[in-house]
Write a protein that holds these residues in place. Structure first.
Motif, mmCIF file in Angstrom:
data_model
loop_
_atom_site.group_PDB
_atom_site.id
_atom_site.type_symbol
_atom_site.label_atom_id
_atom_site.label_comp_id
_atom_site.label_asym_id
_atom_site.label_seq_id
_atom_site.Cartn_x
_atom_site.Cartn_y
_atom_site.Cartn_z
ATOM 1 N N PHE A 159 -2.859 -7.228 -0.555
ATOM 2 C CA PHE A 159 -2.233 -5.955 -0.176
ATOM 3 C C PHE A 159 -1.450 -6.163 1.107
ATOM 4 O O PHE A 159 -1.928 -6.809 2.036
ATOM 5 C CB PHE A 159 -3.285 -4.861 0.035
ATOM 6 N N HIS A 205 -2.022 0.167 -10.300
ATOM 7 C CA HIS A 205 -2.553 -1.144 -9.919
ATOM 8 C C HIS A 205 -4.044 -1.270 -10.242
ATOM 9 O O HIS A 205 -4.498 -2.321 -10.726
ATOM 10 C CB HIS A 205 -2.309 -1.389 -8.425
ATOM 11 N N ASP A 206 -4.810 -0.223 -10.011
ATOM 12 C CA ASP A 206 -6.249 -0.268 -10.300
ATOM 13 C C ASP A 206 -6.513 -0.529 -11.783
ATOM 14 O O ASP A 206 -7.467 -1.222 -12.144
ATOM 15 C CB ASP A 206 -6.937 1.022 -9.864
ATOM 16 N N GLU A 250 6.601 -1.147 0.400
ATOM 17 C CA GLU A 250 6.881 -0.241 -0.714
ATOM 18 C C GLU A 250 7.070 -1.069 -1.972
ATOM 19 O O GLU A 250 6.527 -2.160 -2.082
ATOM 20 C CB GLU A 250 8.088 0.631 -0.373
ATOM 21 N N GLU A 259 -5.933 -10.580 -5.225
ATOM 22 C CA GLU A 259 -5.067 -9.488 -4.783
ATOM 23 C C GLU A 259 -4.666 -9.712 -3.336
ATOM 24 O O GLU A 259 -5.465 -10.168 -2.532
ATOM 25 C CB GLU A 259 -5.792 -8.144 -4.831
ATOM 26 N N TYR A 288 1.227 1.983 -7.179
ATOM 27 C CA TYR A 288 0.103 2.256 -6.290
ATOM 28 C C TYR A 288 0.251 3.610 -5.600
ATOM 29 O O TYR A 288 0.021 3.742 -4.413
ATOM 30 C CB TYR A 288 -0.046 1.130 -5.253
ATOM 31 N N ASP A 317 0.814 -1.221 0.000
ATOM 32 C CA ASP A 317 0.000 0.000 0.000
ATOM 33 C C ASP A 317 0.845 1.267 0.000
ATOM 34 O O ASP A 317 0.326 2.369 -0.107
ATOM 35 C CB ASP A 317 -1.006 -0.006 1.148
ATOM 36 N N LYS A 318 2.164 1.109 0.068
ATOM 37 C CA LYS A 318 3.075 2.260 -0.005
ATOM 38 C C LYS A 318 3.925 2.225 -1.276
ATOM 39 O O LYS A 318 4.941 2.906 -1.379
ATOM 40 C CB LYS A 318 4.010 2.283 1.222
ATOM 41 N N ASP A 319 3.521 1.416 -2.265
ATOM 42 C CA ASP A 319 4.273 1.300 -3.520
ATOM 43 C C ASP A 319 4.147 2.604 -4.304
ATOM 44 O O ASP A 319 3.054 2.952 -4.757
ATOM 45 C CB ASP A 319 3.730 0.132 -4.347
ATOM 46 N N PRO A 351 0.292 -4.099 4.093
ATOM 47 C CA PRO A 351 0.428 -2.779 4.717
ATOM 48 C C PRO A 351 1.898 -2.403 4.922
ATOM 49 O O PRO A 351 2.699 -3.221 5.373
ATOM 50 C CB PRO A 351 -0.287 -2.940 6.067
#
Length: 170
Positions: free
Chosen positions: A147, A129-130, A152, A145, A104, A98-100, A149
């Motif tokens: 994810f 990603h979306d 990165e 998927e 993302y 979620d920090k990519d 947390p």
């Protein structure tokens, strides 16, 4: 990725070939895979592909280009290119932090009419990603998927374990 002869038009041609789904390295990867499967007496059903970042893109493209679906594909922070052609539909695990910041990043609504128009025109070519999720859905590719947390644009113990578990279950 591709051979570059130095001329600007060749660089532009190579870039457009990526966007329109002609990534030469994918054919080379699949030729190598076929030789290794034959050498070891294995089939495509025994094949799992794992890649990170552009390796994830190549792993998915290689899986999609095969005549028959392989056992599964894991993409750590990878993307599906716009206009990707699908020949086979292996099961895919998309692992994303979620920090990519690459695939993302936070999506910010552009301010100003002209910027919104340009953003709308560029949307079909997004590598976010979306956009990958929408492309897989529209092509009917089975995917899951995961994810992670705080992750990165890298592989962690958790993401590596998730990918290995996915391939082992196929």
């Amino acid at each position: 990725w591709f051979e570059y002869g130095g001329a600007p038009h060749r660089q532009a041609k190579a870039w457009f070939s990526h966007v329109f789904n002609h990534i030469p390295v994918v054919d080379k990867v699949n030729d190598f895979i076929d030789a290794q499967l034959k050498k070891r007496g294995l089939t495509t059903n025994d094949l799992g592909l794992i890649g990170q970042s552009m390796g994830g893109l190549v792993a998915m493209q290689a899986g999609f280009y095969r005549e028959k679906p392989c056992a599964g594909v894991v993409a750590h922070g990878g993307t599906v290119m716009p206009l990707t052609k699908i020949r086979s539909k292996p099961k895919v695990l998309l692992i994303m932090g979620d920090k990519d910041p690459i695939f993302y990043p936070p999506q910010v609504k552009p301010k100003g009419l002209l910027k919104r128009i340009f953003a709308l025109a560029a949307k079909p070519f997004s590598l976010h990603h979306d956009a990958t999720v929408e492309r897989l859905k529209s092509k009917g590719v089975p995917f899951t998927e995961k994810f992670i947390p705080g992750l990165e644009h890298c592989i962690s113990d958790e993401s590596w374990e998730a990918g290995n578990d996915f391939i082992a279950r196929q």
